[in-house]
Design a protein around this motif. Structure first.
Motif, PDB file in Angstrom:
ATOM      1  N   LYS A 108     -27.374  29.103  -1.292  1.00 28.70           N
ATOM      2  CA  LYS A 108     -27.271  29.845  -2.539  1.00 28.70           C
ATOM      3  C   LYS A 108     -25.853  30.349  -2.756  1.00 28.70           C
ATOM      4  CE  LYS A 108     -29.290  33.749  -5.012  1.00 28.70           C
ATOM      5  NZ  LYS A 108     -30.191  34.903  -4.926  1.00 28.70           N
ATOM      6  N   ALA A 109     -25.218  30.859  -1.700  1.00 27.21           N
ATOM      7  CA  ALA A 109     -23.848  31.348  -1.799  1.00 27.21           C
ATOM      8  C   ALA A 109     -22.888  30.205  -2.136  1.00 27.21           C
ATOM      9  CB  ALA A 109     -23.437  32.022  -0.493  1.00 27.21           C
ATOM     10  N   GLN A 110     -23.101  29.029  -1.569  1.00 29.43           N
ATOM     11  CA  GLN A 110     -22.236  27.891  -1.865  1.00 29.43           C
ATOM     12  C   GLN A 110     -22.405  27.431  -3.307  1.00 29.43           C
ATOM     13  OE1 GLN A 110     -23.251  25.027   1.121  1.00 29.43           O
ATOM     14  NE2 GLN A 110     -21.886  25.928   2.664  1.00 29.43           N
ATOM     15  N   GLU A 111     -23.653  27.458  -3.815  1.00 26.82           N
ATOM     16  CA  GLU A 111     -23.886  27.095  -5.213  1.00 26.82           C
ATOM     17  C   GLU A 111     -23.192  28.075  -6.146  1.00 26.82           C
ATOM     18  OE1 GLU A 111     -28.074  26.896  -5.799  1.00 26.82           O
ATOM     19  OE2 GLU A 111     -28.329  25.172  -4.471  1.00 26.82           O
ATOM     20  N   ALA A 115     -20.240  27.250  -8.775  1.00 23.22           N
ATOM     21  CA  ALA A 115     -20.374  27.569 -10.198  1.00 23.22           C
ATOM     22  C   ALA A 115     -19.223  28.447 -10.669  1.00 23.22           C
ATOM     23  CB  ALA A 115     -21.710  28.261 -10.452  1.00 23.22           C
ATOM     24  N   ALA A 116     -18.817  29.414  -9.847  1.00 22.70           N
ATOM     25  CA  ALA A 116     -17.688  30.285 -10.199  1.00 22.70           C
ATOM     26  C   ALA A 116     -16.391  29.491 -10.270  1.00 22.70           C
ATOM     27  CB  ALA A 116     -17.569  31.416  -9.189  1.00 22.70           C
ATOM     28  N   ALA A 117     -16.212  28.556  -9.358  1.00 24.29           N
ATOM     29  CA  ALA A 117     -15.006  27.724  -9.371  1.00 24.29           C
ATOM     30  C   ALA A 117     -14.988  26.819 -10.593  1.00 24.29           C
ATOM     31  CB  ALA A 117     -14.928  26.895  -8.093  1.00 24.29           C
ATOM     32  N   ALA A 118     -16.146  26.298 -10.967  1.00 20.54           N
ATOM     33  CA  ALA A 118     -16.225  25.444 -12.148  1.00 20.54           C
ATOM     34  C   ALA A 118     -15.967  26.255 -13.410  1.00 20.54           C
ATOM     35  CB  ALA A 118     -17.599  24.776 -12.216  1.00 20.54           C
ATOM     36  N   ALA A 122     -12.791  25.600 -15.998  1.00 18.80           N
ATOM     37  CA  ALA A 122     -13.068  25.152 -17.351  1.00 18.80           C
ATOM     38  C   ALA A 122     -12.144  25.805 -18.396  1.00 18.80           C
ATOM     39  CB  ALA A 122     -14.532  25.390 -17.706  1.00 18.80           C
ATOM     40  N   PRO A 123     -11.924  27.110 -18.457  1.00 24.34           N
ATOM     41  CA  PRO A 123     -11.024  27.682 -19.441  1.00 24.34           C
ATOM     42  C   PRO A 123      -9.574  27.211 -19.277  1.00 24.34           C
ATOM     43  CG  PRO A 123     -12.376  29.408 -18.450  1.00 24.34           C
ATOM     44  CD  PRO A 123     -12.634  28.146 -17.705  1.00 24.34           C
ATOM     45  N   VAL A 124      -9.145  26.937 -18.081  1.00 25.46           N
ATOM     46  CA  VAL A 124      -7.788  26.473 -17.854  1.00 25.46           C
ATOM     47  C   VAL A 124      -7.601  25.117 -18.509  1.00 25.46           C
ATOM     48  CG1 VAL A 124      -6.149  25.761 -16.068  1.00 25.46           C
ATOM     49  CG2 VAL A 124      -7.563  27.788 -15.726  1.00 25.46           C
TER      50      VAL A 124
END
Length: 129
Positions: A108-111, A115-118, A122-124
């Motif tokens: 769960k922590a890896q997911e 998701a946070a990294a994605a 995305a905004p960049v």
């Protein structure tokens, strides 16, 4: 009286040697027994004289209701005296309950980290255009 055909340890420290004995199930492992019907030396190679069994006496005691332990039943099966059913424990290799909970938390922590990294990436990409 419940009879067992079981192992009684002999030998010295780190040099095991076992007698195959017929004993009352209530007596201690290395204590009083009725009759010795064989021996097992686990230090010998598997293809040698590792297990010695007096087949006639074992048949006699089996006829009188003695039940072999699992290890002795393996030896008797190899000697052709008793048919031992193969055991199957499909859950043996699974981790315990706590380990499964820890693995679920890590997944769960890896997911969440992915998701946070994605979301951060995305905004960049959108602002670059």
């Amino acid at each position: 009286m419940a009879l067992k055909i079981r192992l009684a340890r002999a030998g010295s420290k780190k040099r095991p040697y076992y007698h195959i004995v017929v004993a009352d199930s209530r007596s201690p492992r290395d204590g009083r027994f009725i009759e010795a019907v064989g021996a097992w030396n686990p230090l010998l190679p598997r293809d040698g004289e590792r297990v010695k069994i007096d087949a006639d006496r074992v048949k006699h005691w089996l006829g009188h209701g003695a039940l072999p332990t699992d290890r002795v039943a393996r030896f008797l099966d190899q000697a052709g005296l008793v048919k031992r059913e193969a055991r199957n424990n499909p859950n043996k290799a699974e981790p315990g309950k706590k380990a499964q909970e820890r693995a679920a938390l890590m997944a769960k922590a890896q997911e969440e980290a992915a998701a946070a990294a994605a979301a951060a990436a995305a905004p960049v990409e959108a602002s670059a255009e």
